[in-house]
Motif scaffolding. Sequence first.
Motif, PDB file in Angstrom:
ATOM      1  N   THR A  20      46.422  15.197  29.030  1.00 41.24           N
ATOM      2  CA  THR A  20      46.422  15.095  27.572  1.00 41.24           C
ATOM      3  C   THR A  20      45.009  14.817  27.070  1.00 41.24           C
ATOM      4  OG1 THR A  20      48.704  14.280  27.506  1.00 41.24           O
ATOM      5  CG2 THR A  20      47.323  13.791  25.599  1.00 41.24           C
ATOM      6  N   GLN A  21      44.626  15.490  26.017  1.00 47.46           N
ATOM      7  CA  GLN A  21      43.282  15.297  25.482  1.00 47.46           C
ATOM      8  C   GLN A  21      43.103  13.854  25.010  1.00 47.46           C
ATOM      9  OE1 GLN A  21      42.852  18.036  22.248  1.00 47.46           O
ATOM     10  NE2 GLN A  21      44.632  17.285  21.121  1.00 47.46           N
ATOM     11  N   PRO A  22      41.893  13.291  25.162  1.00 49.46           N
ATOM     12  CA  PRO A  22      41.644  11.879  24.836  1.00 49.46           C
ATOM     13  C   PRO A  22      42.015  11.496  23.406  1.00 49.46           C
ATOM     14  CG  PRO A  22      39.824  12.771  26.105  1.00 49.46           C
ATOM     15  CD  PRO A  22      40.719  13.931  25.783  1.00 49.46           C
ATOM     16  N   SER A  23      41.856  12.413  22.460  1.00 45.24           N
ATOM     17  CA  SER A  23      42.138  12.085  21.061  1.00 45.24           C
ATOM     18  C   SER A  23      43.622  11.823  20.807  1.00 45.24           C
ATOM     19  CB  SER A  23      41.653  13.206  20.142  1.00 45.24           C
ATOM     20  OG  SER A  23      42.338  14.421  20.429  1.00 45.24           O
ATOM     21  N   VAL A  24      44.470  12.291  21.705  1.00 40.78           N
ATOM     22  CA  VAL A  24      45.923  12.132  21.545  1.00 40.78           C
ATOM     23  C   VAL A  24      46.483  11.109  22.530  1.00 40.78           C
ATOM     24  CG1 VAL A  24      48.147  13.354  21.707  1.00 40.78           C
ATOM     25  CG2 VAL A  24      46.175  14.492  20.688  1.00 40.78           C
ATOM     26  N   ARG A  25      45.751  10.859  23.611  1.00 38.87           N
ATOM     27  CA  ARG A  25      46.305  10.086  24.723  1.00 38.87           C
ATOM     28  C   ARG A  25      46.755   8.685  24.318  1.00 38.87           C
ATOM     29  NH1 ARG A  25      42.201  10.319  28.701  1.00 38.87           N
ATOM     30  NH2 ARG A  25      42.856  12.493  28.991  1.00 38.87           N
ATOM     31  N   GLY A  26      45.997   8.008  23.467  1.00 40.72           N
ATOM     32  CA  GLY A  26      46.366   6.652  23.071  1.00 40.72           C
ATOM     33  C   GLY A  26      47.698   6.614  22.337  1.00 40.72           C
ATOM     34  N   ALA A  27      47.870   7.509  21.356  1.00 40.22           N
ATOM     35  CA  ALA A  27      49.120   7.554  20.595  1.00 40.22           C
ATOM     36  C   ALA A  27      50.287   7.974  21.477  1.00 40.22           C
ATOM     37  CB  ALA A  27      48.980   8.516  19.414  1.00 40.22           C
ATOM     38  N   LEU A  28      50.040   8.919  22.370  1.00 44.80           N
ATOM     39  CA  LEU A  28      51.109   9.394  23.239  1.00 44.80           C
ATOM     40  C   LEU A  28      51.525   8.324  24.244  1.00 44.80           C
ATOM     41  CD1 LEU A  28      52.778  11.965  23.622  1.00 44.80           C
ATOM     42  CD2 LEU A  28      51.123  12.698  25.350  1.00 44.80           C
ATOM     43  N   THR A  29      50.562   7.611  24.790  1.00 52.91           N
ATOM     44  CA  THR A  29      50.878   6.513  25.711  1.00 52.91           C
ATOM     45  C   THR A  29      51.731   5.466  25.019  1.00 52.91           C
ATOM     46  OG1 THR A  29      48.816   6.856  26.933  1.00 52.91           O
ATOM     47  CG2 THR A  29      49.898   4.729  27.206  1.00 52.91           C
ATOM     48  N   LEU A  30      51.356   5.129  23.791  1.00 49.81           N
ATOM     49  CA  LEU A  30      52.121   4.143  23.030  1.00 49.81           C
ATOM     50  C   LEU A  30      53.538   4.639  22.776  1.00 49.81           C
ATOM     51  CD1 LEU A  30      53.112   2.982  20.056  1.00 49.81           C
ATOM     52  CD2 LEU A  30      52.104   1.422  21.700  1.00 49.81           C
ATOM     53  N   PHE A  31      53.680   5.932  22.476  1.00 49.14           N
ATOM     54  CA  PHE A  31      55.025   6.479  22.289  1.00 49.14           C
ATOM     55  C   PHE A  31      55.874   6.242  23.534  1.00 49.14           C
ATOM     56  CE2 PHE A  31      57.708   9.953  23.760  1.00 49.14           C
ATOM     57  CZ  PHE A  31      58.744   9.886  22.839  1.00 49.14           C
ATOM     58  N   PHE A  32      55.333   6.560  24.709  1.00 46.64           N
ATOM     59  CA  PHE A  32      56.110   6.410  25.941  1.00 46.64           C
ATOM     60  C   PHE A  32      56.427   4.945  26.226  1.00 46.64           C
ATOM     61  CE2 PHE A  32      54.185  10.635  27.048  1.00 46.64           C
ATOM     62  CZ  PHE A  32      55.386  11.322  27.091  1.00 46.64           C
ATOM     63  N   GLU A  33      55.505   4.049  25.921  1.00 40.45           N
ATOM     64  CA  GLU A  33      55.756   2.623  26.140  1.00 40.45           C
ATOM     65  C   GLU A  33      56.853   2.116  25.211  1.00 40.45           C
ATOM     66  OE1 GLU A  33      51.915   0.905  25.606  1.00 40.45           O
ATOM     67  OE2 GLU A  33      51.269   1.322  27.670  1.00 40.45           O
ATOM     68  N   LEU A  34      56.810   2.541  23.949  1.00 37.28           N
ATOM     69  CA  LEU A  34      57.827   2.119  22.995  1.00 37.28           C
ATOM     70  C   LEU A  34      59.171   2.763  23.322  1.00 37.28           C
ATOM     71  CD1 LEU A  34      58.236   0.392  20.457  1.00 37.28           C
ATOM     72  CD2 LEU A  34      57.681   2.408  19.085  1.00 37.28           C
ATOM     73  N   ASP A  35      59.145   4.022  23.707  1.00 33.42           N
ATOM     74  CA  ASP A  35      60.357   4.733  24.100  1.00 33.42           C
ATOM     75  C   ASP A  35      61.031   4.019  25.269  1.00 33.42           C
ATOM     76  OD1 ASP A  35      61.982   7.296  23.911  1.00 33.42           O
ATOM     77  OD2 ASP A  35      61.277   7.474  25.974  1.00 33.42           O
ATOM     78  N   ARG A  36      60.245   3.599  26.243  1.00 33.22           N
ATOM     79  CA  ARG A  36      60.790   2.871  27.388  1.00 33.22           C
ATOM     80  C   ARG A  36      61.372   1.530  26.942  1.00 33.22           C
ATOM     81  NH1 ARG A  36      56.842   1.298  32.285  1.00 33.22           N
ATOM     82  NH2 ARG A  36      55.825   0.174  30.600  1.00 33.22           N
ATOM     83  N   ARG A  37      60.719   0.867  26.005  1.00 31.45           N
ATOM     84  CA  ARG A  37      61.234  -0.406  25.497  1.00 31.45           C
ATOM     85  C   ARG A  37      62.619  -0.221  24.885  1.00 31.45           C
ATOM     86  NH1 ARG A  37      58.577  -5.027  23.350  1.00 31.45           N
ATOM     87  NH2 ARG A  37      56.907  -4.518  24.833  1.00 31.45           N
ATOM     88  N   PHE A  38      62.784   0.824  24.087  1.00 31.99           N
ATOM     89  CA  PHE A  38      64.079   1.068  23.453  1.00 31.99           C
ATOM     90  C   PHE A  38      65.135   1.470  24.486  1.00 31.99           C
ATOM     91  CE2 PHE A  38      61.686   2.384  19.363  1.00 31.99           C
ATOM     92  CZ  PHE A  38      61.441   1.049  19.078  1.00 31.99           C
ATOM     93  N   ALA A  39      64.721   2.233  25.484  1.00 33.70           N
ATOM     94  CA  ALA A  39      65.667   2.618  26.541  1.00 33.70           C
ATOM     95  C   ALA A  39      66.203   1.383  27.246  1.00 33.70           C
ATOM     96  CB  ALA A  39      64.974   3.552  27.538  1.00 33.70           C
ATOM     97  N   ARG A  40      65.349   0.424  27.481  1.00 33.96           N
ATOM     98  CA  ARG A  40      65.771  -0.798  28.167  1.00 33.96           C
ATOM     99  C   ARG A  40      66.684  -1.642  27.286  1.00 33.96           C
ATOM    100  NH1 ARG A  40      59.962  -2.282  31.022  1.00 33.96           N
ATOM    101  NH2 ARG A  40      60.210  -0.879  32.793  1.00 33.96           N
ATOM    102  N   ILE A  41      66.419  -1.649  25.993  1.00 39.05           N
ATOM    103  CA  ILE A  41      67.305  -2.366  25.079  1.00 39.05           C
ATOM    104  C   ILE A  41      68.712  -1.784  25.167  1.00 39.05           C
ATOM    105  CG2 ILE A  41      67.857  -2.731  22.634  1.00 39.05           C
ATOM    106  CD1 ILE A  41      64.855  -3.064  22.121  1.00 39.05           C
ATOM    107  N   VAL A  42      68.795  -0.469  25.115  1.00 37.41           N
ATOM    108  CA  VAL A  42      70.098   0.201  25.162  1.00 37.41           C
ATOM    109  C   VAL A  42      70.778  -0.028  26.511  1.00 37.41           C
ATOM    110  CG1 VAL A  42      71.227   2.458  25.158  1.00 37.41           C
ATOM    111  CG2 VAL A  42      69.493   1.930  23.434  1.00 37.41           C
ATOM    112  N   ALA A  43      70.020   0.099  27.601  1.00 37.47           N
ATOM    113  CA  ALA A  43      70.605  -0.052  28.934  1.00 37.47           C
ATOM    114  C   ALA A  43      71.120  -1.461  29.182  1.00 37.47           C
ATOM    115  CB  ALA A  43      69.564   0.316  29.988  1.00 37.47           C
ATOM    116  N   ALA A  44      70.482  -2.454  28.570  1.00 38.84           N
ATOM    117  CA  ALA A  44      70.856  -3.848  28.795  1.00 38.84           C
ATOM    118  C   ALA A  44      71.925  -4.341  27.823  1.00 38.84           C
ATOM    119  CB  ALA A  44      69.617  -4.744  28.691  1.00 38.84           C
ATOM    120  N   THR A  45      72.366  -3.476  26.919  1.00 36.70           N
ATOM    121  CA  THR A  45      73.300  -3.886  25.872  1.00 36.70           C
ATOM    122  C   THR A  45      74.746  -3.656  26.295  1.00 36.70           C
ATOM    123  OG1 THR A  45      71.717  -3.456  24.086  1.00 36.70           O
ATOM    124  CG2 THR A  45      74.043  -3.467  23.502  1.00 36.70           C
ATOM    125  N   SER A  46      75.513  -4.733  26.346  1.00 37.13           N
ATOM    126  CA  SER A  46      76.942  -4.612  26.633  1.00 37.13           C
ATOM    127  C   SER A  46      77.764  -4.661  25.349  1.00 37.13           C
ATOM    128  CB  SER A  46      77.401  -5.742  27.573  1.00 37.13           C
ATOM    129  OG  SER A  46      77.087  -7.009  27.016  1.00 37.13           O
TER     130      SER A  46
END
Length: 221
Positions: A20-46
């Motif tokens: 990924t080009q450097p100008s986009v990499r920071g925003a894209l990395t943050l997207f994946f980190e936040l996406d993973r955070r939400f996935a874990r919220i859903v997976a841990a929710t009973s």
Amino acid sequence: MSKASDEPLSTEVQIALAHTQPSVRGALTLFFELDRRFARIVAATSEPMLGQMRLAWWRDMLGKPIDERPTGDVVLDKIGEHWLTREEALISLVDGWEQMLAEPPLTEDHAHLFVAGRQDALLAAYGKPPGLINGWEAYVAAARYWIFADLASNVSSTEERELLIELGMANGKSSPRLPSGARGLAVLGALGRRSLKRGGRPMMEGRTASIIATRAAILGR
């Protein structure tokens, strides 16, 4: 409010970020980190209501001006650095993940809403305004292959997996070529399509996964 995990992002995501080009990499990395955070919220929710409350906290924080947000959460702090004025797309990501809290089994409507929210946020990292399709067909196709495949490879229900594979493969037989600035997304799209064709298997499983990723990084699809 939890701290960011030291666990690395998935291998396919790391490969995509490397291309990924450097100008986009920071925003894209943050997207994946936040996406993973939400996935874990859903997976841990009973209890769905508890999961909705946790996601609602993020929706509320993303809707606040940056100087009104709490500090100390690594992911939330990075949003002000990489996503300022684009938070609307990240709210779409929250809305998408909330679909996964619906009573099982996953329906076609919930699957489409999930993909739409995740897709809007992913493509906003490249500068795509939420809801705009014209001129972004190749980006949308690659994003959808990855999103459907990522979910299909992580659900436990055979019925849900088969639904996701069917919906994901409706993209077509191949993805349009992406420009050089989006070769990381091309990697995800190619690996996602391969995963769906293999019955929703993990994207980096098998000897040819790295070959597919390298080819996509060079050719753009």
